[in-house]
Design a protein around this motif. Structure first.
Motif, PDB file in Angstrom:
ATOM      1  N   PHE A   7       0.535  -0.944  -0.136  1.00 32.81           N
ATOM      2  CA  PHE A   7       0.029  -0.218  -0.148  1.00 32.81           C
ATOM      3  C   PHE A   7       0.522   1.581  -0.264  1.00 32.81           C
ATOM      4  N   ILE A   8       1.901   1.347   0.544  1.00 29.71           N
ATOM      5  CA  ILE A   8       2.788   2.437   0.865  1.00 29.71           C
ATOM      6  C   ILE A   8       3.395   3.089  -0.028  1.00 29.71           C
ATOM      7  N   SER A   9       3.503   1.626  -0.690  1.00 26.59           N
ATOM      8  CA  SER A   9       5.058   1.582  -2.478  1.00 26.59           C
ATOM      9  C   SER A   9       3.680   2.439  -3.413  1.00 26.59           C
ATOM     10  N   ALA A  10       2.784   1.794  -3.588  1.00 28.15           N
ATOM     11  CA  ALA A  10       1.926   1.903  -3.924  1.00 28.15           C
ATOM     12  C   ALA A  10       1.124   3.627  -3.710  1.00 28.15           C
ATOM     13  N   VAL A  11       0.723   4.071  -2.607  1.00 34.73           N
ATOM     14  CA  VAL A  11       0.265   4.648  -2.463  1.00 34.73           C
ATOM     15  C   VAL A  11       1.124   6.093  -2.438  1.00 34.73           C
ATOM     16  N   THR A  12       2.452   6.261  -2.318  1.00 36.69           N
ATOM     17  CA  THR A  12       3.929   7.346  -1.525  1.00 36.69           C
ATOM     18  C   THR A  12       4.209   7.289  -3.376  1.00 36.69           C
TER      19      THR A  12
ATOM     20  N   LEU B 270      11.784   6.817   0.540  1.00 32.67           N
ATOM     21  CA  LEU B 270      11.749   7.406   2.693  1.00 32.67           C
ATOM     22  C   LEU B 270      11.350   6.750   2.967  1.00 32.67           C
ATOM     23  N   ALA B 271       9.591   6.312   2.455  1.00 28.96           N
ATOM     24  CA  ALA B 271       8.282   5.915   3.515  1.00 28.96           C
ATOM     25  C   ALA B 271       8.489   4.560   3.786  1.00 28.96           C
ATOM     26  N   LEU B 272       9.103   3.729   2.563  1.00 29.14           N
ATOM     27  CA  LEU B 272       8.998   2.252   3.127  1.00 29.14           C
ATOM     28  C   LEU B 272      10.578   1.883   4.238  1.00 29.14           C
ATOM     29  N   ILE B 273      12.042   3.050   3.730  1.00 30.61           N
ATOM     30  CA  ILE B 273      12.930   2.492   4.794  1.00 30.61           C
ATOM     31  C   ILE B 273      11.929   3.271   6.701  1.00 30.61           C
ATOM     32  N   ILE B 274      11.481   4.267   6.473  1.00 28.25           N
ATOM     33  CA  ILE B 274      11.292   4.593   8.007  1.00 28.25           C
ATOM     34  C   ILE B 274       9.951   3.359   8.527  1.00 28.25           C
TER      35      ILE B 274
ATOM     36  N   ASN C 176       8.692  -9.003   1.465  1.00 34.72           N
ATOM     37  CA  ASN C 176       7.961  -8.182   1.731  1.00 34.72           C
ATOM     38  C   ASN C 176       8.439  -6.278   1.024  1.00 34.72           C
ATOM     39  N   VAL C 177       9.080  -5.907   0.671  1.00 33.33           N
ATOM     40  CA  VAL C 177      10.536  -4.746  -0.237  1.00 33.33           C
ATOM     41  C   VAL C 177      10.129  -5.242  -1.516  1.00 33.33           C
ATOM     42  N   PHE C 178      11.332  -6.086  -1.943  1.00 32.18           N
ATOM     43  CA  PHE C 178      11.245  -7.119  -3.167  1.00 32.18           C
ATOM     44  C   PHE C 178      10.434  -7.415  -3.606  1.00 32.18           C
ATOM     45  N   ILE C 179       9.274  -8.361  -3.092  1.00 37.32           N
ATOM     46  CA  ILE C 179       8.313  -8.658  -3.804  1.00 37.32           C
ATOM     47  C   ILE C 179       7.077  -8.274  -3.965  1.00 37.32           C
ATOM     48  N   GLY C 180       7.189  -7.455  -2.939  1.00 39.75           N
ATOM     49  CA  GLY C 180       6.047  -6.796  -2.019  1.00 39.75           C
ATOM     50  C   GLY C 180       5.542  -4.950  -3.259  1.00 39.75           C
TER      51      GLY C 180
END
Length: 741
Positions: free
Chosen positions: A404-409, A441-445, A484-488
């Motif tokens: 959701f974060i990767s898409a929304v941001t 940045l959103a992902l790292i946090i 969650n990061v690579f595949i997500g």
């Protein structure tokens, strides 16, 4: 993200790194900052600039890092840190390029050798095809809604069924072979490092002890101490020395913690009283005795703390006696006069039933997790499976907010979801910066919230040592961030951007996911660049620890002990660092053939990491433990896991490209499984146990067994009176073999 945003992100990150490096060069030469930039040297009694140069040249630290040897790292930070550099780096002196291939190791070596072949071969092949142009005519959407200029340098520019795919197929094999070769070579090197360290003629307390768990019930009229002593004296009559029965220390630890807290408060109050005032005399500090010192009776702090210390000392001595006599548990530490016997005992099955008399190597005294030592055999197994289920659910359900974060941001989606932001995000300069940094940045946090939870889960399993808990948590974190990061990010971004297309053509989802891989390369390029430029810039400059230290020094610290706590840096923090490195190598491996332009970014990440962390290992971080490289098998397994994911990804991608010879790649995942099996059989045993030929090396001095024994006594059970009779119930007396020591 368009090409201009990508260049803006890269340029800005590089500029930030240069600024931080110049700040480091200036701040690290100031005497008042030495405890922040050279704490490891200070702890070891060295001068901050010993062996180096005190200069403001922003590149001087690079020369010192490059000129340092592996032995220098071992001397300053131990075997575990040296093993981390084998994992991270080339392990060679860059001044001697002739020796490059002789000393090349692991991640940086894998990427360098892969890039030497892939970049000059695959980039021209991809750039001279017309796949992107044809796709632009036949498709209106991709993962980003537009084709990036970087796609022309990737497999996205290769036409379906093109014979050019042969080059990419051969490249897939090349990356795999390089990984097998270098990880096998590194495994041998780390095994030699571990053996050399364990063969040291210096006395190490943990080499003379074993941990015994799952003690059966003692017979009537027999104490735990007598039970353990009798059992091990009968098996090892010549070398058994003494045993220490583990006790339930919950209450005594609580009292000891309170006592230590009041001792610190007393030292602080005395330091405040010693400060001269205007009249030349110090002021007696006072405090209130109520909740958090905010309410209650106002008292003289020094007198009050002295009274509390006296009261708690008496209470502690009484509780120590009760603990040692009445709170003995079903586990013990057993000591031998020979480290060969200890190594042999740790590898032997002592009872007919596996859930009785479980004997393993003892960890370092500072690593012991006393509360976990008494957990029973089947309880540990149940806890382990429960934790695995919890971790699995965490991985699965964390993917939802990650996706959701990767898409929304992305700015496009922010405009849709938050229309009132449109005037702000449409500002040209701000738009470029937000596109470059916001999703990353959103992902790292978001990821920073997880490690403590995984450490808690690993400790809950019943693991007896701190280093093992860190290894277990690191493994969980690796699988979490990969899924969650690579595949997500790949799946989430694509599905969110193409939801309407999927509704109309549900069967197209797999083709769409595969075709989105080259487009997602731009996101990961920026992600890697942000991590190595900004992340390592902050690591080198230590701006945040510097600010915190000076704030504490000015407003909070009143004595040397508090100052030391303020600047003490801790260790390298393998829990998050190793999985973060593994995420990068997973990303770079999986995109190395699909989008070879990512390889230089991976090389920069690990090369810069090698330099920065080499400096930090030699000057900053103080190791919290020493496991003699036991983390390496876990590192190697994660590398091959990343390779396996890469091979499966390429197999699927070649299938989507409808290449007739795709089945040629089928043996690669099988080879990876076979490779892991061979390495485990050949090397892993020497990491689980101390090899007897290693333990049999002579010591330069006769071990002082009483010192070894006392080093394992928990701080809360140490008696200030130092009376041996104090421990007679839980800690057995010296055996008759003592006279032979």
């Amino acid at each position: 993200m368009d090409f201009s945003s990508f260049l803006t992100s890269l340029g800005t990150s590089f500029l930030i790194f240069i600024v931080l490096m110049v700040l480091f060069a200036w701040l690290s030469t100031r005497q008042g900052n030495a405890v922040v930039y050279y704490p490891n040297r200070i702890v070891k009694g060295m001068e901050p600039w010993e062996g180096g140069s005190r200069t403001r040249n922003p590149f001087a630290w690079i020369k010192e890092a490059l000129s340092s040897s592996e032995q220098d790292v071992i001397n300053m930070s131990g075997i575990d840190t040296a093993v981390y550099f084998v994992f991270l780096s080339t392990g060679f002196c860059p001044y001697l390029f002739v020796s490059f291939f002789s000393f090349l190791h692991t991640l940086l070596g894998i990427l360098v050798l892969s890039g030497i072949v892939l970049l000059p071969v695959l980039l021209p092949i991809a750039a001279t095809d017309d796949g992107v142009k044809k796709n632009e005519h036949t498709s209106n959407t991709t993962s980003n809604g537009t084709f990036s200029d970087l796609d022309k340098l990737s497999m996205a520019n290769i036409e379906v069924k093109s014979p050019r795919l042969w080059a990419f197929l051969v490249a897939t094999y090349w990356v795999s072979v390089v990984t097998y070769f270098l990880t096998f070579k590194a495994y041998k090197h780390v095994s030699a490092l571990r053996a050399t360290a364990l063969m040291s003629n210096e006395v190490k307390p943990e080499q003379f002890a074993v941990l015994v768990r799952d003690l059966p019930n003692a017979t009537s009229g027999q104490t735990r101490k007598q039970q353990v002593d009798t059992y091990f004296k009968s098996i090892y009559p010549e070398t058994f020395y003494r045993s220490m029965v583990v006790t339930n220390n919950k209450e005594v630890d609580k009292i000891w913690g309170e006592l230590e807290g009041f001792k610190k408060k007393l030292a602080r109050a005395e330091a405040i009283y010693a400060l001269p005032q205007r009249n030349g005399q110090g002021t007696r500090p006072t405090n209130r005795t109520g909740f958090l010192g905010l309410c209650g009776k106002k008292v003289d702090s020094i007198e009050y703390y002295n009274e509390k210390i006296k009261e708690l000392t008496q209470k502690l001595e009484a509780e120590q006696k009760v603990t040692l006599r009445e709170k003995q548990q079903g586990s013990a530490l057993v000591f031998f006069t020979s480290r060969v016997t200890a190594a042999l005992a740790a590898q032997s099955l002592h009872a007919q039933m596996v859930d009785n008399w479980t004997v393993t190597e003892a960890p370092e005294p500072r690593q012991l997790i006393w509360s976990n030592l008494t957990i029973k055999f089947y309880d540990r197994i149940i806890r382990q499976y429960v934790v695995y289920i919890v971790v699995f659910l965490t991985i699965v359900f964390y993917m939802i907010p990650i996706a959701f974060i990767s898409a929304v941001t992305t700015l496009k989606n922010l405009r849709k979801l938050l229309p009132f932001l449109k005037p702000i995000v449409d500002i040209a300069a701000l738009k470029t910066v937000l596109e470059a940094y916001l999703p990353q940045l959103a992902l790292i946090i978001f990821l920073a919230l997880l490690p403590k939870f995984l450490l808690f889960l690993s400790k809950t399993e019943g693991i007896p040592s701190g280093s093992h808990v860190i290894r277990a948590a690191s493994g969980k974190y690796f699988y979490f961030i990969v899924f969650n990061v690579f595949i997500g990010v790949t799946i989430g971004g694509t599905l969110f951007a193409s939801i309407k297309t999927i509704e109309e053509k549900p069967n197209s989802v797999f083709d769409m996911l595969a075709k989105s891989l080259p487009g997602n390369a731009t996101f990961f390029l920026t992600f890697v660049a942000l991590k190595f430029f900004v992340g390592y810039g902050l690591e080198l400059s230590r701006i945040v620890p510097l600010i915190i230290y000076h704030l504490k020094r000015k407003y909070l610290c009143k004595n040397e002990a508090e100052l030391r706590e303020a600047w003490f840096p801790g260790d390298i923090n393998y829990v998050t660092r190793v999985p973060s490195d593994m995420l990068v190598v997973t990303i770079v491996l999986c995109y190395s053939v699909i989008a070879p332009v990512i390889i230089p970014f991976g090389v920069l990440y690990f090369a810069l990491g090698w330099l920065v962390l080499r400096n930090q290992a030699l000057k900053v971080y103080v190791p919290a433990y020493e496991s003699y490289g036991r983390i390496w098998p876990h590192m190697q397994t994660r590398i091959i896991s990343a390779l396996f994911l890469y091979q499966v990804t390429m197999l699927g991608y070649f299938g989507v490209m409808r290449f007739y010879y795709t089945p040629i790649l089928v043996p690669l995942p099988i080879l990876s499984l076979v490779f892991v099996f061979v390495c485990r059989k050949k090397f892993y045993g020497a990491f689980c146990h101390t090899v007897l030929e290693v333990a049999s090396q002579e010591l330069k001095e006769t071990p002082h067994m009483e010192q070894i024994f006392k080093s394992f006594i928990p701080p809360s059970l140490i008696s200030e009176k130092q009376e041996d009779e104090h421990f007679e119930d839980a800690l057995s007396q010296v055996s008759r073999s003592e006279s032979s020591v």
